[in-house]
Motif scaffolding. Structure first.
Motif, short mmCIF file in Angstrom:
data_model
loop_
_atom_site.label_atom_id
_atom_site.label_comp_id
_atom_site.label_asym_id
_atom_site.label_seq_id
_atom_site.Cartn_x
_atom_site.Cartn_y
_atom_site.Cartn_z
N GLY A 181 0.78 -1.24 0.00
CA GLY A 181 0.00 0.00 0.00
C GLY A 181 0.80 1.28 0.00
O GLY A 181 0.21 2.36 0.03
N GLU A 182 2.14 1.20 -0.06
CA GLU A 182 2.93 2.43 -0.06
C GLU A 182 4.38 2.14 -0.47
O GLU A 182 4.83 0.99 -0.47
N VAL A 183 5.07 3.23 -0.79
CA VAL A 183 6.51 3.19 -1.02
C VAL A 183 7.15 4.11 0.01
O VAL A 183 6.72 5.26 0.19
N VAL A 184 8.15 3.61 0.71
CA VAL A 184 8.85 4.39 1.73
C VAL A 184 10.19 4.83 1.17
O VAL A 184 10.97 4.01 0.69
N VAL A 185 10.46 6.13 1.21
CA VAL A 185 11.72 6.69 0.72
C VAL A 185 12.46 7.31 1.90
O VAL A 185 11.91 8.13 2.63
N VAL A 186 13.72 6.91 2.08
CA VAL A 186 14.53 7.35 3.22
C VAL A 186 15.71 8.16 2.71
O VAL A 186 16.46 7.70 1.84
N THR A 199 -1.61 1.86 -4.31
CA THR A 199 -2.42 0.67 -4.09
C THR A 199 -1.72 -0.60 -4.56
O THR A 199 -1.09 -0.62 -5.62
N GLY A 200 -1.82 -1.65 -3.73
CA GLY A 200 -1.36 -2.96 -4.18
C GLY A 200 -0.39 -3.62 -3.23
O GLY A 200 0.13 -2.99 -2.30
#
Length: 403
Positions: A181-186, A199-200
């Motif tokens: 449900g998301e992409v995390v960028v650090v 979504t997905g």
């Protein structure tokens, strides 16, 4: 201290550490040289001061001698198309050799100026994965503690580690992780975390650079869909590209996307080019190309990596020998992205190797291919046939910055 003893100390201190020695021997010898230099320096100062030559010593002191140039690798056009690693690999003496070092800091306490690689250890016996680690360009290992990452999963509940080969940005300053449900960028230079809802059951992530010249882009995929995410706006659009076979584009290269994959019902293994301007993809069947008779690349696994018109890709091969042909051997191939032809093959055999042992992790600036080599990381130079250890014991997942 007598003059002969001082001479021996100074001679020993001036010795070089040859870059062709194994890394462990190099570090040990470096320690001896540093200790000898310190001892020689102390003795020299003491002798000169006792002789009243302080002024002369300072006058003769100049800048330290320049470091010897790094060894260069020249192409060997006569290198065979099919190559095999030696029984015993040499040591590359690469900074990535510190991937297996113990964690020294938390990223939140000491961010990096640039990350060389990300590493997520996985216990070979239990399959348990540890926290993601960050190897900085200062040689220190940090734990990625600014975010808690869950394993990726598909609709059937199958899980995998959150670290993917394409997670680290080419400049080593940012990391991206697909999550459900998301992409995390650090931000690895400041510890900042940003989340992009999508979504997905997301499983794939890799950096596409400035492909359409409109901003930083991430390619993110679930089981059968690839999204192109604009990090500036958070908007995403679907691409007609298979997320499993998508090739990691060359850093800072705007242009077409490639995939390497296929099966008998799809017409066989092929390289597909997806024009950046849109339109129908072009399909080029993978052929034996320059391989000798009896050799063939049959299937592929892991990510392919683009560098110019070449794609480095791990896969299963058919090989030929005195006992005839053998299928199911492990190998790493270099493909011509324009024609689909195999131009170089590293034959890794089958005996003693786990299936899917040797995933590719990218290219180096001087044309070498980084690949998983059993529990370690190796460097293969297709133009010379040389294969060296980069890191000998790093079981788990890796993501390496462009070099």
């Amino acid at each position: 201290m007598s003059e002969p003893e001082l001479t021996r100390l100074l001679t020993r201190a001036a010795e070089e550490i040859r870059p062709t020695r194994p890394a462990e021997a190099g570090w040990e010898r470096a320690g001896r040289v540093r200790r000898a230099r310190r001892a020689a320096g102390v003795a020299a100062v003491a002798v000169v001061l006792l002789g009243g030559g302080t002024t002369a010593l300072l006058h003769r002191s100049g800048p330290p001698p320049a470091a010897p140039p790094r060894p260069t690798v020249t192409a060997a056009p006569s290198a065979p198309v099919v190559q095999r690693p030696p029984d015993r690999l040499g040591e590359a003496g690469d900074p990535l050799g510190r991937l297996g070092d113990r964690v020294a800091f938390a990223l939140s306490d000491r961010p990096v100026s640039r990350a060389l690689a990300l590493y997520q250890p996985v216990d070979p016996e239990t399959g348990d994965a540890g926290p993601v680690r960050v190897l900085g360009d200062d040689g220190m290992v940090r734990e990625l503690d600014v975010v808690t990452l869950a394993p990726t999963r598909d609709a059937e509940g199958n899980e995998a580690t959150p670290l993917k080969p394409g997670s680290l940005s080419p400049d080593g300053r940012t990391a991206a992780f697909a999550q459900t449900g998301e992409v995390v960028v650090v931000g690895l230079t400041d510890g900042a975390v940003r989340r992009y809802p999508l979504t997905g059951y997301l499983e794939h992530v890799l950096w596409a650079g400035d492909r359409l010249l409109v901003g930083d882009r991430l390619l993110v995929g679930d089981n059968d869909t690839t999204y192109e995410l604009d990090r500036r706006t958070g908007s995403a659009r679907k691409l007609a590209v298979d997320p499993w076979t998508l090739v990691v584009p060359e850093p800072a290269r705007s242009g077409d996307l490639f995939t390497v994959g296929g099966w008998s019902g799809d017409g066989g293994l092929a390289v597909r080019r997806f024009p950046a301007s849109g339109g129908a993809p072009e399909r080029r069947p993978v052929t034996a190309g320059e391989l000798p008779p009896g050799y063939q690349l049959n299937e592929v696994y892991g990510r392919g990596w683009q560098r110019g018109d070449r794609i480095a890709q791990a896969g299963w091969t058919t090989t030929a020998g005195a006992a005839g042909t053998m299928s199911g051997a492990e190998g790493v191939a270099v493909l011509d992205a324009r024609t689909g032809a195999v131009t170089r093959l590293l034959d890794l055999g089958r005996e003693g190797r786990t299936k899917g042992c040797c995933e590719v992790y990218g290219w180096t600036a001087d044309g070498a291919v980084l690949l998983r080599y059993d529990a370690g990381l190796a460097r293969w130079r297709p133009e010379t046939g040389a294969v060296d250890w980069v890191a000998s014991n790093v079981p788990g997942r890796l993501s390496i910055a462009a070099r």
